[in-house]
Design a protein around this motif. Structure first.
Motif, PDB file in Angstrom:
ATOM      1  N   PHE A   4       0.935  -1.082   0.062  1.00 23.07           N
ATOM      2  CA  PHE A   4      -0.129  -0.118   0.117  1.00 23.07           C
ATOM      3  C   PHE A   4       0.990   1.202  -0.168  1.00 23.07           C
ATOM      4  O   PHE A   4       1.915   1.293   0.525  1.00 23.07           O
ATOM      5  N   PRO A   5       0.364   2.260  -0.797  1.00 18.17           N
ATOM      6  CA  PRO A   5       1.499   3.616  -0.848  1.00 18.17           C
ATOM      7  C   PRO A   5       1.237   4.174   0.534  1.00 18.17           C
ATOM      8  O   PRO A   5       0.534   4.049   1.351  1.00 18.17           O
ATOM      9  N   HIS A   6       2.456   4.845   0.641  1.00 18.06           N
ATOM     10  CA  HIS A   6       2.418   5.732   2.095  1.00 18.06           C
ATOM     11  C   HIS A   6       1.327   6.930   2.049  1.00 18.06           C
ATOM     12  O   HIS A   6       0.976   7.057   2.957  1.00 18.06           O
ATOM     13  N   LEU A   7       1.311   7.385   0.886  1.00 15.59           N
ATOM     14  CA  LEU A   7       0.244   8.516   0.817  1.00 15.59           C
ATOM     15  C   LEU A   7      -1.009   7.958   0.184  1.00 15.59           C
ATOM     16  O   LEU A   7      -0.908   7.120  -0.702  1.00 15.59           O
ATOM     17  N   ASN A   8      -2.107   8.392   0.585  1.00 17.07           N
ATOM     18  CA  ASN A   8      -3.140   7.908   0.212  1.00 17.07           C
ATOM     19  C   ASN A   8      -3.671   8.542  -1.215  1.00 17.07           C
ATOM     20  O   ASN A   8      -3.051   9.468  -1.590  1.00 17.07           O
ATOM     21  N   TYR A   9      -4.680   8.229  -1.927  1.00 19.20           N
ATOM     22  CA  TYR A   9      -4.950   8.842  -3.267  1.00 19.20           C
ATOM     23  C   TYR A   9      -4.934  10.199  -3.214  1.00 19.20           C
ATOM     24  O   TYR A   9      -4.771  10.931  -4.182  1.00 19.20           O
ATOM     25  N   GLU A  10      -5.829  10.772  -2.346  1.00 12.00           N
ATOM     26  CA  GLU A  10      -6.534  12.225  -2.346  1.00 12.00           C
ATOM     27  C   GLU A  10      -4.944  13.104  -2.029  1.00 12.00           C
ATOM     28  O   GLU A  10      -4.720  13.811  -2.536  1.00 12.00           O
ATOM     29  N   GLN A  11      -4.011  12.433  -1.303  1.00 17.30           N
ATOM     30  CA  GLN A  11      -2.825  13.310  -0.848  1.00 17.30           C
ATOM     31  C   GLN A  11      -1.923  13.152  -2.239  1.00 17.30           C
ATOM     32  O   GLN A  11      -1.337  14.151  -2.371  1.00 17.30           O
ATOM     33  N   ARG A  12      -1.971  11.970  -2.869  1.00 17.96           N
ATOM     34  CA  ARG A  12      -1.363  11.956  -4.067  1.00 17.96           C
ATOM     35  C   ARG A  12      -1.734  13.015  -5.072  1.00 17.96           C
ATOM     36  O   ARG A  12      -0.987  13.619  -5.837  1.00 17.96           O
ATOM     37  N   GLU A  13      -3.050  12.922  -5.187  1.00 20.12           N
ATOM     38  CA  GLU A  13      -3.693  13.717  -6.085  1.00 20.12           C
ATOM     39  C   GLU A  13      -3.569  15.150  -6.087  1.00 20.12           C
ATOM     40  O   GLU A  13      -3.214  15.980  -7.038  1.00 20.12           O
ATOM     41  N   ILE A  14      -3.253  15.658  -4.644  1.00 20.03           N
ATOM     42  CA  ILE A  14      -3.025  17.049  -4.456  1.00 20.03           C
ATOM     43  C   ILE A  14      -1.650  17.386  -5.021  1.00 20.03           C
ATOM     44  O   ILE A  14      -1.538  18.526  -5.643  1.00 20.03           O
ATOM     45  N   VAL A  15      -0.882  16.496  -4.830  1.00 22.29           N
ATOM     46  CA  VAL A  15       0.623  16.800  -5.285  1.00 22.29           C
ATOM     47  C   VAL A  15       0.750  17.039  -6.671  1.00 22.29           C
ATOM     48  O   VAL A  15       1.024  18.097  -7.267  1.00 22.29           O
ATOM     49  N   LEU A  16       0.010  16.129  -7.336  1.00 24.91           N
ATOM     50  CA  LEU A  16       0.177  15.921  -8.966  1.00 24.91           C
ATOM     51  C   LEU A  16      -0.579  17.183  -9.551  1.00 24.91           C
ATOM     52  O   LEU A  16      -0.020  17.803 -10.414  1.00 24.91           O
ATOM     53  N   ARG A  17      -1.752  17.404  -8.851  1.00 23.17           N
ATOM     54  CA  ARG A  17      -2.407  18.754  -9.560  1.00 23.17           C
ATOM     55  C   ARG A  17      -1.827  20.197  -9.442  1.00 23.17           C
ATOM     56  O   ARG A  17      -2.051  21.127  -9.942  1.00 23.17           O
ATOM     57  N   ASN A  18      -0.516  20.034  -8.516  1.00 20.71           N
ATOM     58  CA  ASN A  18       0.011  21.133  -8.323  1.00 20.71           C
ATOM     59  C   ASN A  18       1.519  21.291  -9.122  1.00 20.71           C
ATOM     60  O   ASN A  18       2.309  22.186  -8.676  1.00 20.71           O
ATOM     61  N   ILE A  19       1.627  20.269  -9.778  1.00 18.54           N
ATOM     62  CA  ILE A  19       2.883  20.261 -10.516  1.00 18.54           C
ATOM     63  C   ILE A  19       2.760  21.192 -11.955  1.00 18.54           C
ATOM     64  O   ILE A  19       1.508  20.695 -12.357  1.00 18.54           O
ATOM     65  N   LYS A  20       3.356  21.873 -12.414  1.00 17.08           N
ATOM     66  CA  LYS A  20       3.072  22.804 -13.525  1.00 17.08           C
ATOM     67  C   LYS A  20       3.005  21.937 -14.807  1.00 17.08           C
ATOM     68  O   LYS A  20       2.264  22.349 -15.839  1.00 17.08           O
ATOM     69  N   PHE A  21       3.571  20.660 -14.938  1.00 22.24           N
ATOM     70  CA  PHE A  21       3.508  19.999 -16.312  1.00 22.24           C
ATOM     71  C   PHE A  21       2.010  19.114 -16.079  1.00 22.24           C
ATOM     72  O   PHE A  21       2.081  18.546 -17.361  1.00 22.24           O
ATOM     73  N   VAL A  22       1.271  19.014 -15.352  1.00 15.61           N
ATOM     74  CA  VAL A  22       0.287  18.393 -15.330  1.00 15.61           C
ATOM     75  C   VAL A  22      -1.352  19.159 -15.290  1.00 15.61           C
ATOM     76  O   VAL A  22      -1.393  20.208 -14.720  1.00 15.61           O
ATOM     77  N   LYS A  23      -2.248  18.830 -16.387  1.00 13.78           N
ATOM     78  CA  LYS A  23      -3.226  19.557 -16.364  1.00 13.78           C
ATOM     79  C   LYS A  23      -4.333  18.982 -15.921  1.00 13.78           C
ATOM     80  O   LYS A  23      -5.267  19.543 -15.431  1.00 13.78           O
ATOM     81  N   ASN A  24      -4.412  17.491 -15.877  1.00 17.50           N
ATOM     82  CA  ASN A  24      -5.557  16.714 -15.158  1.00 17.50           C
ATOM     83  C   ASN A  24      -4.951  15.446 -14.546  1.00 17.50           C
ATOM     84  O   ASN A  24      -3.888  15.125 -14.933  1.00 17.50           O
ATOM     85  N   VAL A  25      -5.950  15.257 -13.529  1.00 14.63           N
ATOM     86  CA  VAL A  25      -5.531  14.002 -12.869  1.00 14.63           C
ATOM     87  C   VAL A  25      -6.989  13.131 -12.865  1.00 14.63           C
ATOM     88  O   VAL A  25      -8.158  13.725 -12.342  1.00 14.63           O
ATOM     89  N   ILE A  26      -6.835  11.910 -13.213  1.00 15.66           N
ATOM     90  CA  ILE A  26      -7.983  11.018 -13.254  1.00 15.66           C
ATOM     91  C   ILE A  26      -7.597   9.736 -12.554  1.00 15.66           C
ATOM     92  O   ILE A  26      -6.392   9.340 -12.636  1.00 15.66           O
ATOM     93  N   PRO A  27      -8.628   9.094 -11.826  1.00 19.96           N
ATOM     94  CA  PRO A  27      -8.182   7.764 -11.248  1.00 19.96           C
ATOM     95  C   PRO A  27      -7.649   6.658 -12.298  1.00 19.96           C
ATOM     96  O   PRO A  27      -8.641   6.610 -13.367  1.00 19.96           O
ATOM     97  N   GLN A  28      -6.584   5.919 -11.991  1.00 20.29           N
ATOM     98  CA  GLN A  28      -6.763   4.576 -12.700  1.00 20.29           C
ATOM     99  C   GLN A  28      -6.862   3.597 -11.971  1.00 20.29           C
ATOM    100  O   GLN A  28      -5.952   3.228 -10.685  1.00 20.29           O
ATOM    101  N   THR A  29      -7.961   2.816 -11.921  1.00 18.75           N
ATOM    102  CA  THR A  29      -8.489   1.907 -11.093  1.00 18.75           C
ATOM    103  C   THR A  29      -7.733   0.437 -10.954  1.00 18.75           C
ATOM    104  O   THR A  29      -7.818  -0.333 -10.093  1.00 18.75           O
ATOM    105  N   THR A  30      -6.914   0.124 -11.781  1.00 22.91           N
ATOM    106  CA  THR A  30      -5.990  -1.146 -12.257  1.00 22.91           C
ATOM    107  C   THR A  30      -4.933  -0.706 -12.699  1.00 22.91           C
ATOM    108  O   THR A  30      -4.477   0.568 -13.139  1.00 22.91           O
ATOM    109  N   LEU A  31      -3.851  -1.493 -12.801  1.00 21.35           N
ATOM    110  CA  LEU A  31      -2.486  -1.374 -13.407  1.00 21.35           C
ATOM    111  C   LEU A  31      -2.808  -1.403 -15.111  1.00 21.35           C
ATOM    112  O   LEU A  31      -2.111  -0.721 -15.989  1.00 21.35           O
TER     113      LEU A  31
END
Length: 160
Positions: A52-79
């Motif tokens: 299991f990840p150290h950071l949960n989905y919501e925490q990781r999503e917040i980080v990614l949404r604040n990276i200038k190279f990223v426009k959108n973040v969507i869930p990927q529910t499987t590999l």
């Protein structure tokens, strides 16, 4: 009418539990092809092939949404990238070349086959050597274990 870079849709699948320069490099390269959507693996998707990840989905999503190279973040529910690729139909998928071997080898083959249905392309930048989330986690655990051991030892020395 010629497709401009901004109109291109770019998909990057990430766990993003511990971000490092390799991830930033992939996102930077991806953004040079168009607007980047990160398919962020859910906690369950990550747990299906590692811990299991150290950071949960919501925490990781917040980080990614604040990276200038990223426009959108969507869930990927499987590999498997295919459900998101079918919905999004990106012009490009960007992934480090490390997935040519190992657990993701078959997923890569499926991505190539799916992209071919709409003339999408797979971009595979060289894997950033000398850094990996797994190695960072191992070092953290070693440091934490060592500090804990030192605390216990100091406590015993001090009569505690």
């Amino acid at each position: 009418m010629k497709s401009s870079k901004k109109q291109n849709k770019v998909y990057v699948g990430l766990s993003a539990d511990i971000l490092h320069k390799g991830h930033i490099n992939i996102l930077k390269i991806a953004s040079s092809y168009g607007e980047v959507t990160v398919g962020l693996l859910t906690d369950e998707a990550i747990a299906s092939y590692k811990k299991f990840p150290h950071l949960n989905y919501e925490q990781r999503e917040i980080v990614l949404r604040n990276i200038k190279f990223v426009k959108n973040v969507i869930p990927q529910t499987t590999l498997d990238y295919i459900p998101n690729l079918k919905k999004m139909k990106p012009n490009f998928v960007v992934h480090g070349d490390d997935w040519k071997k190992g657990v993701q080898k078959n997923i890569r083959k499926k991505v190539i086959k799916e992209l071919a249905k709409w003339s999408g392309k797979l971009i595979e930048p060289k894997y950033t050597l000398g850094i990996s989330s797994s190695e960072i986690k191992k070092k953290y655990i070693q440091i934490w274990s060592c500090r804990r051991y030192k605390k216990i030892k100091i406590k015993k020395i001090n009569g505690g």
